[in-house]
Each structure stands twice: as structure tokens, then as C-alpha cells.
Design an enzyme around this catalytic site. Structure first.
Site, short mmCIF file in Angstrom:
data_model
loop_
_atom_site.label_atom_id
_atom_site.label_comp_id
_atom_site.label_asym_id
_atom_site.label_seq_id
_atom_site.Cartn_x
_atom_site.Cartn_y
_atom_site.Cartn_z
N LYS A 167 -4.78 -15.12 -12.49
CA LYS A 167 -4.92 -15.76 -10.60
C LYS A 167 -6.60 -15.14 -10.42
CE LYS A 167 -3.80 -15.81 -5.91
NZ LYS A 167 -4.29 -14.96 -4.97
N LYS B 220 -10.47 -11.79 -6.08
CA LYS B 220 -11.83 -11.17 -5.72
C LYS B 220 -11.87 -9.61 -6.65
CE LYS B 220 -12.71 -11.21 -1.34
NZ LYS B 220 -11.97 -11.86 -1.04
N LYS C 93 0.63 -1.08 -0.04
CA LYS C 93 0.12 -0.06 0.10
C LYS C 93 0.98 1.00 0.06
CE LYS C 93 -4.54 0.07 0.79
NZ LYS C 93 -6.03 0.54 2.40
#
Ligand code: ADP
Ligand code: TRP
Length: 321
Positions: free
Chosen positions: A189, A192, A110
Site C-alpha cells: 500500500k 509515506k 503503538k
């Protein structure tokens, strides 16, 4: 062995979650003392809609039970039903170097992307360590992306033991089969976050539609193809037995077929494979009070164990006599 793992209720489970993780949890419930929990506290770092979190948590429980998790064999519970874990998390936090957490990949990724990160994400690995240590877990089956967190857990446990005397059992990660990396509808891959998932309990019709839209290469039908490395073949292989796999592989190598045929075979195989869990899920979904009861019973068993560990830690560090 005492086995423990957690899974976040951040959305509906997909084929990747099942073949990559859930299936192994279910296998490990036999012959071990197994603890599995729905990591709702961890999910709070991303799910900010209370209704959604409640729904996801119930769905996760229904899915796990429908897929074969048996409350007689494994303790199934919600992370947040064991407050001892949050308290243990604090004890561990006081011995956690900032630098250790700065190195953890979820936070680091992040930061590198220049995105803001909360303290929940930063300290996420310590809560995970508390989850693991609370139950004296010996084996923690996880995907490769979680192995770093087990290392953190071992470090924190080792350093607590060093400072205060033997308190925690050092766990071992059991990495789930890396070859079980399930590809998504775009060949990457399945995740979600990539919007390429095939959900476990999607309506059969909708599932079929999605399968028909799986991206394939544009080579002519007649051309022989190598099955290994083809994501459609990989998906089919998850559901097929050995002889079906060989037949399909031979078809690929011979050429002269359309990907539509493979997709159809895949849709049929997946529908057959999940028919029984789907029926079980429907049955359970009609009895939500039974699910509440299973989770409550799991929580009370899990709490008993976690309270013992917390007590030991509190005594050793001087909080309690
Ligand atoms: P997602 O990537 O969809 O957010 P999670 O990170 O919540 O999924 O994964 C939960 C568990 O499922 C982890 O143990 C992870 O290793 C496993 N898993 C997720 N996607 C896949 C995949 N495509 N193939 C194999 N395992 C997977
Ligand atoms: N962080 C894990 C994941 O995202 C979920 C998790 C939370 C977990 N606590 C755990 C896994 C303890 C194993 C052990 O997949």
C-alpha cells in the site's frame, strides 16, 4: 447534505491520497455543502518542526486547490483557525470513557509495539469528533482506517444528546472505495510511512525515475501475465481510460513485452493527467496571498457555523444561559 473531511499536513500528498481520498472530496463539493480542512492540530502529534508544519500546511492548501477544490463550492480552511473546535473537544472529553479511547487503533497499535504514546495521540479521536460535530456534518468521507473514529464520534454525540438533550447531529461515514487502495513503488500500500510513494507534484523527471524503479517480478518477458493483481497495471489503470486499459491488459495476457514499456506508458499517462493541476499549482504558488485569503475566508465561514454549535452545546450543558 453537509459533507466534511480533514486531511493531515504531515508531508507531500501522493497518488494514494489523491485517488483514495482527495478526488472524492472534489467530486462531493458539487451538490453538497462541503467543508474540508487541513488538520494541522492533528498533525502536531507527529510533526514537531514549526517551519515544516507551516510549509506542509501551505503545500496542502496549494495541492487541494490545484487539484480542483473550488472555494466557491467548498469551504476550505485550517483546523486551527477554528478555536471553537478545541473548546468543543473539551466538552466532549468530559464525557469520554477511557476504555473507548484505549480501544482506538492508532493508540492501541503503538501500545502493542511497546512505543510511548502521548496524550495527543490518545485523545486524537475526540478532537476528530469535535471537528465533525462542530459543523453538524452528516456525511464524512474517509478511508477505511478512519471509520472507527466516526463510530466514536457517533457514540460521543449520542451520549451528549442523551445527557443534555438534542445537541449534535449524528454523522455517517462514507467509506471511500476500498478497491482504490493504491499500491506503492514496492507493491505494498502506498504510504509515506513505507517510503514507497509517488508524490502528486514531484518534478516530472524525478517522477519518471521513481516510476522506472518500481519493483516488478523477474519473470521472462515472453511469458504471458495476468494483469489483475499486478501493481504496475493497477497504477496504470488509475490514469488510463477504458480502451487504454483493455489494450494494456491484452498486452499482458499476450506476453512478449517488457515492464519497461509499461513503466514508460505509466509515466506518460501520469504526466498528462497531472499537467493541468501542475500548471494551476504553479500559478497559485506565485500568489501566496490569494491562498491566505482563501483560507481566511474559509475559516471565517467555518467559524460562524462552529460558533453556533458550540453555543448550543454550552447552553445545553449549563455553561451558558
Ligand atoms: P499516509 O498513509 O501516506 O500517511 P494518510 O494516512 O495521511 O496517508 O492518508 C490520508 C488519506 O489518504 C486517507 O483518507 C487515506 O485513506 C488515503 N490514502 C492514503 N494512502 C492510500 C492508498 N495507498 N490508497 C488509497 N487511499 C490512501
Ligand atoms: N484523522 C484523519 C486522518 O488521519 C484526519 C481528520 C481529522 C479527519 N479530523 C477529521 C477526517 C474529521 C475526517 C473528519 O486521515
Amino acid at each position: 447534505m453537509r459533507v466534511l473531511s480533514g486531511i493531515q499536513p504531515t508531508g507531500r500528498f501522493h497518488w494514494g491520497n489523491y485517488f483514495g481520498a482527495i478526488r472524492q472530496y472534489i467530486d462531493l463539493q458539487h451538490g453538497n455543502e462541503a467543508y474540508y480542512f487541513i488538520a494541522d492540530l492533528h498533525a502536531l502529534t507527529t510533526v514537531r518542526d514549526p517551519k515544516q508544519l507551516r510549509q506542509n500546511t501551505l503545500d496542502a492548501a496549494l495541492d487541494l486547490l490545484a487539484l480542483g477544490l473550488e472555494p466557491e463550492h467548498a469551504i476550505l480552511f485550517r483546523q486551527s483557525d477554528v478555536p471553537e473546535v478545541s473548546e468543543l473537544c473539551w466538552l466532549l472529553m468530559t464525557g469520554t470513557p477511557m476504555s473507548m479511547l484505549e480501544n482506538c487503533h492508532a493508540y492501541k497499535d503503538k501500545m502493542q509495539k511497546g512505543l510511548p504514546a502521548g496524550a495527543g495521540l490518545f485523545t486524537y479521536p475526540v478532537l476528530m469528533a469535535a471537528d465533525i460535530l462542530a459543523y453538524d456534518s452528516q456525511i464524512v468521507p474517509v478511508g477505511a482506517d478512519q471509520v472507527q473514529h466516526i463510530e466514536v464520534t457517533r457514540d460521543l454525540a449520542g451520549s451528549f444528546n442523551h445527557t443534555y438533550g438534542e445537541t449534535f447531529v449524528l454523522p455517517k461515514a462514507q467509506t471511500l472505495d476500498a478497491s482504490a487502495k493504491v499500491p506503492g513503488t514496492d507493491g505494498e500500500k502506498m504510504s509515506k510511512s513505507y517510503n514507497n510513494t509517488l508524490e502528486l507534484f514531484e518534478e516530472p523527471k524525478a517522477m519518471r525515475k521513481k516510476i522506472m524503479r518500481i519493483v516488478t517480478d523477474a519473470r521472462p518477458m515472453e511469458e504471458p501475465k495476468e494483469p489483475e493483481g499486478d501493481h504496475l497495471y493497477q497504477l496504470y489503470s488509475l490514469f488510463a481510460n477504458e480502451s487504454e486499459r483493455e489494450t494494456m491488459a491484452a498486452m499482458y495476457r499476450k506476453g512478449g513485452f517488457g515492464y519497461g514499456d509499461v513503466k514508460k506508458a505509466l509515466a506518460d499517462a501520469a504526466e498528462r493527467y497531472f499537467a493541468e493541476p501542475r500548471a494551476r499549482r504553479e500559478e497559485l504558488a506565485a500568489k501566496p496571498e490569494r491562498v491566505v485569503e482563501i483560507l481566511a475566508d474559509g475559516a471565517s465561514r467555518a467559524r460562524k457555523k462552529a460558533a453556533e454549535t458550540l453555543r448550543r452545546a454550552q447552553t445545553n450543558c449549563g455553561l451558558r444561559p
